[in-house]
Scaffold this active site. Structure first.
Site, PDB file in Angstrom:
ATOM      1  N   GLU A 110       0.845  -1.203   0.000  1.00 17.46           N
ATOM      2  CA  GLU A 110       0.000   0.000   0.000  1.00 17.46           C
ATOM      3  C   GLU A 110       0.882   1.257   0.000  1.00 17.46           C
ATOM      4  O   GLU A 110       2.035   1.223   0.455  1.00 17.46           O
ATOM      5  CB  GLU A 110      -0.889  -0.077   1.251  1.00 17.46           C
ATOM      6  CG  GLU A 110      -1.765   1.094   1.549  1.00 17.46           C
ATOM      7  CD  GLU A 110      -2.833   1.388   0.502  1.00 17.46           C
ATOM      8  OE1 GLU A 110      -2.451   1.649  -0.654  1.00 17.46           O
ATOM      9  OE2 GLU A 110      -4.024   1.404   0.848  1.00 17.46           O
ATOM     10  N   ASP A 111       0.334   2.354  -0.494  1.00 20.18           N
ATOM     11  CA  ASP A 111       1.098   3.607  -0.475  1.00 20.18           C
ATOM     12  C   ASP A 111       1.080   4.273   0.894  1.00 20.18           C
ATOM     13  O   ASP A 111       2.102   4.679   1.409  1.00 20.18           O
ATOM     14  CB  ASP A 111       0.576   4.582  -1.558  1.00 20.18           C
ATOM     15  CG  ASP A 111      -0.925   4.840  -1.481  1.00 20.18           C
ATOM     16  OD1 ASP A 111      -1.605   4.248  -0.613  1.00 20.18           O
ATOM     17  OD2 ASP A 111      -1.430   5.636  -2.299  1.00 20.18           O
ATOM     18  N   ASP A 119      -3.866   5.895   6.158  1.00 22.59           N
ATOM     19  CA  ASP A 119      -4.360   7.147   6.732  1.00 22.59           C
ATOM     20  C   ASP A 119      -5.315   6.772   7.878  1.00 22.59           C
ATOM     21  O   ASP A 119      -4.853   6.484   8.984  1.00 22.59           O
ATOM     22  CB  ASP A 119      -5.042   7.952   5.620  1.00 22.59           C
ATOM     23  CG  ASP A 119      -5.525   9.315   6.081  1.00 22.59           C
ATOM     24  OD1 ASP A 119      -5.321   9.659   7.253  1.00 22.59           O
ATOM     25  OD2 ASP A 119      -6.119  10.049   5.272  1.00 22.59           O
ATOM     26  N   PHE A 138      -1.808  16.257   3.828  1.00 20.67           N
ATOM     27  CA  PHE A 138      -2.131  15.573   2.577  1.00 20.67           C
ATOM     28  C   PHE A 138      -0.862  15.443   1.758  1.00 20.67           C
ATOM     29  O   PHE A 138      -0.315  16.432   1.262  1.00 20.67           O
ATOM     30  CB  PHE A 138      -3.219  16.299   1.793  1.00 20.67           C
ATOM     31  CG  PHE A 138      -3.840  15.396   0.782  1.00 20.67           C
ATOM     32  CD1 PHE A 138      -4.814  14.480   1.166  1.00 20.67           C
ATOM     33  CD2 PHE A 138      -3.409  15.384  -0.533  1.00 20.67           C
ATOM     34  CE1 PHE A 138      -5.352  13.584   0.251  1.00 20.67           C
ATOM     35  CE2 PHE A 138      -3.945  14.500  -1.465  1.00 20.67           C
ATOM     36  CZ  PHE A 138      -4.923  13.605  -1.063  1.00 20.67           C
ATOM     37  N   ARG A 158       1.343  11.877  -9.029  1.00 12.80           N
ATOM     38  CA  ARG A 158       1.727  10.481  -8.762  1.00 12.80           C
ATOM     39  C   ARG A 158       3.157  10.194  -9.194  1.00 12.80           C
ATOM     40  O   ARG A 158       3.837   9.349  -8.640  1.00 12.80           O
ATOM     41  CB  ARG A 158       0.811   9.516  -9.516  1.00 12.80           C
ATOM     42  CG  ARG A 158      -0.581   9.396  -8.948  1.00 12.80           C
ATOM     43  CD  ARG A 158      -1.248   8.139  -9.504  1.00 12.80           C
ATOM     44  NE  ARG A 158      -2.693   8.178  -9.378  1.00 12.80           N
ATOM     45  CZ  ARG A 158      -3.358   7.831  -8.274  1.00 12.80           C
ATOM     46  NH1 ARG A 158      -2.702   7.464  -7.199  1.00 12.80           N
ATOM     47  NH2 ARG A 158      -4.671   7.874  -8.246  1.00 12.80           N
TER      48      ARG A 158
HETATM   49  P1  IMP Z   1      -7.367   5.198   4.469  1.00 13.04           P
HETATM   50  O1  IMP Z   1      -8.455   4.220   4.149  1.00 13.04           O
HETATM   51  O2  IMP Z   1      -7.909   6.428   5.174  1.00 13.04           O
HETATM   52  O3  IMP Z   1      -6.232   4.575   5.262  1.00 13.04           O
HETATM   53  O4  IMP Z   1      -6.785   5.765   3.132  1.00 13.04           O
HETATM   54  C1  IMP Z   1      -6.448   4.923   2.132  1.00 13.04           C
HETATM   55  C2  IMP Z   1      -6.195   5.566   0.801  1.00 13.04           C
HETATM   56  O5  IMP Z   1      -6.522   6.944   0.739  1.00 13.04           O
HETATM   57  C3  IMP Z   1      -4.719   5.488   0.488  1.00 13.04           C
HETATM   58  O6  IMP Z   1      -4.415   4.274  -0.089  1.00 13.04           O
HETATM   59  C4  IMP Z   1      -4.549   6.639  -0.466  1.00 13.04           C
HETATM   60  O7  IMP Z   1      -4.844   6.210  -1.779  1.00 13.04           O
HETATM   61  C5  IMP Z   1      -5.570   7.651  -0.015  1.00 13.04           C
HETATM   62  N1  IMP Z   1      -4.922   8.666   0.843  1.00 13.04           N
HETATM   63  C6  IMP Z   1      -4.992   8.779   2.180  1.00 13.04           C
HETATM   64  N2  IMP Z   1      -4.262   9.815   2.619  1.00 13.04           N
HETATM   65  C7  IMP Z   1      -3.707  10.370   1.527  1.00 13.04           C
HETATM   66  C8  IMP Z   1      -2.810  11.473   1.317  1.00 13.04           C
HETATM   67  O8  IMP Z   1      -2.357  12.171   2.248  1.00 13.04           O
HETATM   68  N3  IMP Z   1      -2.457  11.726   0.035  1.00 13.04           N
HETATM   69  C9  IMP Z   1      -2.905  10.998  -1.021  1.00 13.04           C
HETATM   70  N4  IMP Z   1      -3.736   9.957  -0.878  1.00 13.04           N
HETATM   71  C10 IMP Z   1      -4.129   9.636   0.390  1.00 13.04           C
END
Ligand code: IMP
Length: 178
Positions: free
Chosen positions: A97-98, A101, A150, A163
């Site tokens: 995963e990238d 959050d 962000f 990206r």
């Molecule tokens: P989560 O479900 O809140 O953990 O977020 C998952 C997805 O949201 C990540 O895989 C990202 O694709 C996107 N995301 C969350 N935070 C960021 C950020 O700061 N920048 C860009 N994409 C984000």
């Protein structure tokens, strides 16, 4: 499309060095295990591409697609847009995963994949946001912790932009929506 100011957080050399360290741990931990590496689309593709080129253990690459985000705002609604193409039953699964959050995406994915009875599920994430989250995630490998901003670059986007940046930065908040 507007151009926002991106402040550099982690440079590409630092990223390369860290990915090398993560790869060496994965090589050690997955020796003889023939894992499935499931890249979480879209953002995980850059980290995955760098990581796999530093692996010397055999692996199978798979992709899983989710969507939830519209711009910088979470809708909290996770959809599976592309499922894995092969069975993970009795296999070791490493989710690539990238960024974690809120952790909701990986929580949903882990729940879904758990039902398919893999041997193990572990997460390798490039970034971990410094926030409290209610989910207990199997975070085996974390590239870097990042502040609750962000972030973009190295696979991460803001409305599909940034990206391809070779470094990780954050969008200065007073430039969003300008
Ligand atoms: P989560 O479900 O809140 O953990 O977020 C998952 C997805 O949201 C990540 O895989 C990202 O694709 C996107 N995301 C969350 N935070 C960021 C950020 O700061 N920048 C860009 N994409 C984000």
């Amino acid at each position: 499309m507007e151009n926002y100011k991106v402040k550099k957080l982690i440079g590409h050399e630092e990223i390369e060095q860290r990915v090398r360290e993560v790869a060496s741990e994965v090589n050690h931990d997955y020796a003889g295990k023939d894992p499935i590496l499931a890249v979480v689309l879209k953002g995980g593709f850059v980290f995955a591409a760098d990581l796999v080129r530093m692996l010397d253990v055999p692996f199978t690459i798979e992709f899983v697609g989710t969507s939830s985000y519209d711009g910088a705002v979470s809708s909290g609604d996770i959809r599976i847009t592309k499922d894995l193409d092969i069975s993970i039953t009795d296999r070791h699964l490493l989710l690539v995963e990238d960024i974690v959050d809120t952790g909701l995406t990986l929580h949903v994915l882990c729940d879904l994949f758990e039902q398919r009875k893999p041997r193990s599920i572990t997460i390798a994430t490039m970034l971990l946001k410094d926030i409290e989250r209610p989910f207990d995630l199997p975070l085996g490998y974390v590239g870097f912790g990042v502040p609750n901003k962000f972030v973009v670059g190295y696979g991460l986007d803001y409305n599909e932009r940034y990206r391809g940046l070779p470094y990780i930065g954050y969008i200065e908040s007073n430039t969003v929506g300008e």
